[in-house]
Design a protein around this motif. Structure first.
Motif, PDB file in Angstrom:
ATOM      1  N   SER A 365       0.831  -1.204   0.000  1.00 13.77           N
ATOM      2  CA  SER A 365       0.000   0.000   0.000  1.00 13.77           C
ATOM      3  C   SER A 365       0.869   1.259   0.000  1.00 13.77           C
ATOM      4  N   LEU A 366       2.199   1.073   0.037  1.00 15.73           N
ATOM      5  CA  LEU A 366       3.166   2.190   0.091  1.00 15.73           C
ATOM      6  C   LEU A 366       2.936   3.085   1.300  1.00 15.73           C
ATOM      7  N   CYS A 367       2.458   2.489   2.386  1.00 14.58           N
ATOM      8  CA  CYS A 367       2.138   3.298   3.584  1.00 14.58           C
ATOM      9  C   CYS A 367       3.391   3.743   4.319  1.00 14.58           C
ATOM     10  N   GLY A 368       4.511   3.058   4.088  1.00 12.43           N
ATOM     11  CA  GLY A 368       5.766   3.475   4.727  1.00 12.43           C
ATOM     12  C   GLY A 368       6.017   2.831   6.079  1.00 12.43           C
ATOM     13  N   ALA A 369       5.107   1.942   6.529  1.00 12.32           N
ATOM     14  CA  ALA A 369       5.297   1.298   7.848  1.00 12.32           C
ATOM     15  C   ALA A 369       6.571   0.445   7.846  1.00 12.32           C
ATOM     16  N   CYS A 370       6.911  -0.123   6.679  1.00 14.20           N
ATOM     17  CA  CYS A 370       8.116  -0.959   6.581  1.00 14.20           C
ATOM     18  C   CYS A 370       9.372  -0.135   6.843  1.00 14.20           C
ATOM     19  N   GLN A 371       9.428   1.032   6.239  1.00  9.99           N
ATOM     20  CA  GLN A 371      10.611   1.889   6.402  1.00  9.99           C
ATOM     21  C   GLN A 371      10.730   2.359   7.855  1.00  9.99           C
ATOM     22  N   ALA A 372       9.570   2.662   8.451  1.00 10.00           N
ATOM     23  CA  ALA A 372       9.584   3.126   9.847  1.00 10.00           C
ATOM     24  C   ALA A 372      10.091   2.034  10.779  1.00 10.00           C
ATOM     25  N   ALA A 373       9.830   0.767  10.443  1.00  6.71           N
ATOM     26  CA  ALA A 373      10.238  -0.332  11.331  1.00  6.71           C
ATOM     27  C   ALA A 373      11.663  -0.797  11.062  1.00  6.71           C
ATOM     28  N   CYS A 374      12.199  -0.433   9.913  1.00 10.26           N
ATOM     29  CA  CYS A 374      13.487  -0.999   9.474  1.00 10.26           C
ATOM     30  C   CYS A 374      14.668  -0.432  10.282  1.00 10.26           C
ATOM     31  N   PRO A 375      15.518  -1.306  10.823  1.00 13.23           N
ATOM     32  CA  PRO A 375      16.645  -0.822  11.636  1.00 13.23           C
ATOM     33  C   PRO A 375      17.687  -0.048  10.829  1.00 13.23           C
ATOM     34  N   VAL A 376      17.716  -0.254   9.511  1.00 13.97           N
ATOM     35  CA  VAL A 376      18.665   0.511   8.698  1.00 13.97           C
ATOM     36  C   VAL A 376      17.931   1.475   7.761  1.00 13.97           C
ATOM     37  N   LYS A 377      16.686   1.764   8.098  1.00 17.01           N
ATOM     38  CA  LYS A 377      15.894   2.798   7.420  1.00 17.01           C
ATOM     39  C   LYS A 377      15.887   2.649   5.898  1.00 17.01           C
ATOM     40  N   ILE A 378      15.720   1.435   5.433  1.00 13.00           N
ATOM     41  CA  ILE A 378      15.705   1.229   3.979  1.00 13.00           C
ATOM     42  C   ILE A 378      14.422   1.823   3.405  1.00 13.00           C
ATOM     43  N   ASN A 379      14.562   2.602   2.359  1.00 11.75           N
ATOM     44  CA  ASN A 379      13.401   3.247   1.746  1.00 11.75           C
ATOM     45  C   ASN A 379      12.704   2.242   0.809  1.00 11.75           C
ATOM     46  N   ILE A 380      11.994   1.326   1.426  1.00 13.62           N
ATOM     47  CA  ILE A 380      11.350   0.244   0.665  1.00 13.62           C
ATOM     48  C   ILE A 380      10.294   0.788  -0.306  1.00 13.62           C
ATOM     49  N   PRO A 381       9.402   1.710   0.122  1.00  7.59           N
ATOM     50  CA  PRO A 381       8.386   2.194  -0.825  1.00  7.59           C
ATOM     51  C   PRO A 381       9.001   2.789  -2.087  1.00  7.59           C
ATOM     52  N   HIS A 382      10.101   3.515  -1.930  1.00 15.37           N
ATOM     53  CA  HIS A 382      10.743   4.144  -3.082  1.00 15.37           C
ATOM     54  C   HIS A 382      11.201   3.074  -4.086  1.00 15.37           C
ATOM     55  N   MET A 383      11.793   1.993  -3.541  1.00 16.57           N
ATOM     56  CA  MET A 383      12.280   0.940  -4.449  1.00 16.57           C
ATOM     57  C   MET A 383      11.121   0.165  -5.074  1.00 16.57           C
ATOM     58  N   LEU A 384      10.028   0.013  -4.332  1.00 15.26           N
ATOM     59  CA  LEU A 384       8.860  -0.668  -4.912  1.00 15.26           C
ATOM     60  C   LEU A 384       8.327   0.125  -6.102  1.00 15.26           C
ATOM     61  N   LEU A 385       8.320   1.450  -5.947  1.00 15.64           N
ATOM     62  CA  LEU A 385       7.875   2.287  -7.067  1.00 15.64           C
ATOM     63  C   LEU A 385       8.822   2.143  -8.256  1.00 15.64           C
ATOM     64  N   GLY A 386      10.112   2.073  -7.961  1.00 24.34           N
ATOM     65  CA  GLY A 386      11.114   1.900  -9.020  1.00 24.34           C
ATOM     66  C   GLY A 386      10.897   0.586  -9.762  1.00 24.34           C
ATOM     67  N   LEU A 387      10.572  -0.455  -9.006  1.00 22.67           N
ATOM     68  CA  LEU A 387      10.334  -1.762  -9.641  1.00 22.67           C
ATOM     69  C   LEU A 387       9.058  -1.756 -10.458  1.00 22.67           C
ATOM     70  N   ARG A 388       8.055  -1.022  -9.981  1.00 23.69           N
ATOM     71  CA  ARG A 388       6.810  -0.918 -10.762  1.00 23.69           C
ATOM     72  C   ARG A 388       7.112  -0.273 -12.114  1.00 23.69           C
ATOM     73  N   GLU A 389       7.958   0.741 -12.060  1.00 22.63           N
ATOM     74  CA  GLU A 389       8.314   1.428 -13.299  1.00 22.63           C
ATOM     75  C   GLU A 389       9.063   0.469 -14.236  1.00 22.63           C
ATOM     76  N   LEU A 390       9.985  -0.296 -13.628  1.00 21.18           N
ATOM     77  CA  LEU A 390      10.771  -1.258 -14.405  1.00 21.18           C
ATOM     78  C   LEU A 390       9.858  -2.301 -15.040  1.00 21.18           C
ATOM     79  N   GLU A 391       8.937  -2.787 -14.245  1.00 23.85           N
ATOM     80  CA  GLU A 391       8.006  -3.814 -14.731  1.00 23.85           C
ATOM     81  C   GLU A 391       7.162  -3.259 -15.872  1.00 23.85           C
ATOM     82  N   HIS A 392       6.743  -1.993 -15.721  1.00 27.08           N
ATOM     83  CA  HIS A 392       5.935  -1.371 -16.755  1.00 27.08           C
ATOM     84  C   HIS A 392       6.730  -1.254 -18.052  1.00 27.08           C
ATOM     85  N   ARG A 393       8.040  -0.934 -17.914  1.00 28.46           N
ATOM     86  CA  ARG A 393       8.860  -0.781 -19.116  1.00 28.46           C
ATOM     87  C   ARG A 393       9.088  -2.123 -19.807  1.00 28.46           C
TER      88      ARG A 393
END
Ligand code: SF4
Length: 470
Positions: A365-393
């Motif tokens: 849902s790109l809510c960002g809860a994953c990034q908030a919980a991550c001990p190394v603050k990985i920007n997961i939503p940002h990469m998911l969006l990047g993969l969506r773009e890749l998949e679309h291409r």
């Protein structure tokens, strides 16, 4: 127990529907993820300056990845100086071949293994069994899964989809005796069965939570002690690590140990933290005669030079899974790959190909809860969006392409855009109740089947703006 494993190219939506309809699974997921999520928040709260520590951990990871060649070369040298052997594996097949060669040269026929997602990634058990080497999983959750013929469904709680009753059924069948479903009886049965395997094994296989370049030390973090038995009882120890697990110095280790335990289970420190530097030395009573470290690439070097490099900072704590509203409902098997949850939705398409897993980047849902919980603050939503773009291409759906082309035409003509909005308001107004649409026709019905859609505002933004200005 239903196995939700889907084959490659399998039906993600079908696996999701199956998981949602499984009441025991839903109860087990809610129980575990709630408990671990609360523990994660409590763990961070109990740590002074947890935010600063997380930023510090991220910086160490960023620095290490930026100089990965240097630190891997240093690790190689340090392990060899400590009396160990280092092997480099390009992919899973290569890593399995190396393990089998070591087993063959050392005449090993029976292996015990502690929990390792990297070994799951390379399908090591299947390779060992095909070569006639008996292998036993020694993490209790993994032992249950091996007996049931299933894959892990969580990074740190692999058998989360099982209940006490189903575990008793699986173990009773596997061990050929009726085992009561009390936690004590189950633990006793598992312990007795596993001790026999530890006594027999001549090969111990582990993963590595971290590997210290400076000292050649491999670090294992467990809560059951099986890691220590796996690395001390057999004659030969093989540790398999993804190349991103290296950290520069021993002094960096406490930063990650503090965060890993807190993020995963809320513990101050995991029960067993095992540091292994080479094989047993003269005068030592424990430890193997031979120590081998296999450093696995399997697509990681390729990822290093892409916008998805941040995914290599993951320390596999599982916190993002517990926080994710999607994982909390569908569990791990529906994702189809070895890694599940938000980080799995990135790693699986990156390692195994976006073409085989086009739906995973959308399972968020790109809510960002994953990034908030991550001990190394990985920007997961940002990469998911990047993969969506890749998949679309890679494989834009025909209908989607047409929809975007149509939308493009509208956006290029302001008069058409205004007309389209007016038309939409005029058509949808009769369907709205209390500001919400409970039913939409055509493709919109997929949305309103499970939730309401906000009705168009009575006035457009432009009308409001014009009124304000006047
Ligand atoms: S992405 Fe972050 S939260 Fe998720 S498993 Fe990796 S380290 Fe843990």
């Amino acid at each position: 127990m239903t196995d939700y494993a889907r084959e490659e190219h399998g039906d993600f939506s079908g696996a999701v529907s199956q998981a949602l309809a499984d009441a025991p699974l839903q109860a087990a997921l809610a129980r575990l993820t709630d408990t671990l999520m609360t523990a994660n928040r409590r763990g961070y709260a109990a740590l002074a300056d947890s935010d600063k520590l997380r930023t510090h951990a991220k910086r160490i990871k960023q620095h290490t990845l930026a100089h990965l060649d240097t630190y891997l070369a240093q690790l190689d040298e340090s392990v060899r100086l400590a009396g160990g052997h280092v092997h480099w594996a390009m992919d899973g097949e290569d890593a399995c071949r190396i393990v089998l060669e070591i087993a063959d040269q050392s005449n090993c026929r029976s292996a015990v293994k502690s929990k390792s997602m990297t070994s799951e990634e390379i399908h090591l058990n299947a390779a060992l069994e095909a070569a006639g080497i008996a292998v036993t999983e020694t993490d209790f959750g993994e032992f249950i899964l091996q007996a049931a013929g299933e894959r892990p469904s969580h990074l740190v709680a692999p058998a989360v989809h099982h209940t006490r009753e189903s575990i008793a059924r699986v173990l009773s069948d596997h061990l050929g005796q009726a085992i009561p479903d009390s936690p004590e009886s189950l633990a006793r049965a598992g312990r007795e069965a596993l001790r026999a395997h530890f006594r027999r094994a001549d090969l111990g296989i582990t993963g590595a939570n971290f590997a210290v370049a400076e000292t050649g030390t491999v670090v294992l973090v467990t809560n059951e002690g099986n890691g220590r038995l796996t690395t001390t009882c057999p004659r030969v120890h093989i540790a398999i690590m993804g190349m991103e697990k290296v950290i520069p110095r021993l002094v960096d280790l406490p930063v990650f140990l503090k965060l890993l335990a807190r993020a995963a289970t809320g513990q101050t420190l995991s029960v067993y933290t095992t540091l292994i530097t080479g094989p047993r030395r003269e005068g030592e009573v424990d430890g193997p005669d031979e120590f081998h470290l296999i450093v696995l690439d399997n697509g990681r070097a390729r990822i290093l030079g892409t916008p998805f490099r941040e995914s290599l900072e993951c320390i596999r704590c599982g916190a993002c899974l517990n926080a994710c509203p999607v994982y909390r409902r569908i569990g791990g098997h529906a994702y189809g790959g070895v890694y599940s949850g938000p980080i799995g939705s990135i790693l699986t398409p990156l390692y195994d190909g976006i073409r085989d897993y086009p739906q995973l980047p959308h399972a968020s849902s790109l809510c960002g809860a994953c990034q908030a919980a991550c001990p190394v603050k990985i920007n997961i939503p940002h990469m998911l969006l990047g993969l969506r773009e890749l998949e679309h291409r890679h494989q834009p759906a025909r209908l989607e392409r047409m929809a975007y082309a149509f939308w493009h035409q509208i956006l290029c003509r302001p008069w058409l855009y205004r007309l389209a909005l007016r038309l939409a308001r005029w058509m949808l107004r009769p369907l709205s109740r209390d500001g919400w649409l409970r039913w939409l026709p055509g493709p919109g019905s997929g949305w309103t089947r499970v939730r309401d859609f906000p009705a168009p505002a009575r006035k457009s933004f432009r009308q409001h703006w014009a009124e304000l200005e006047s």
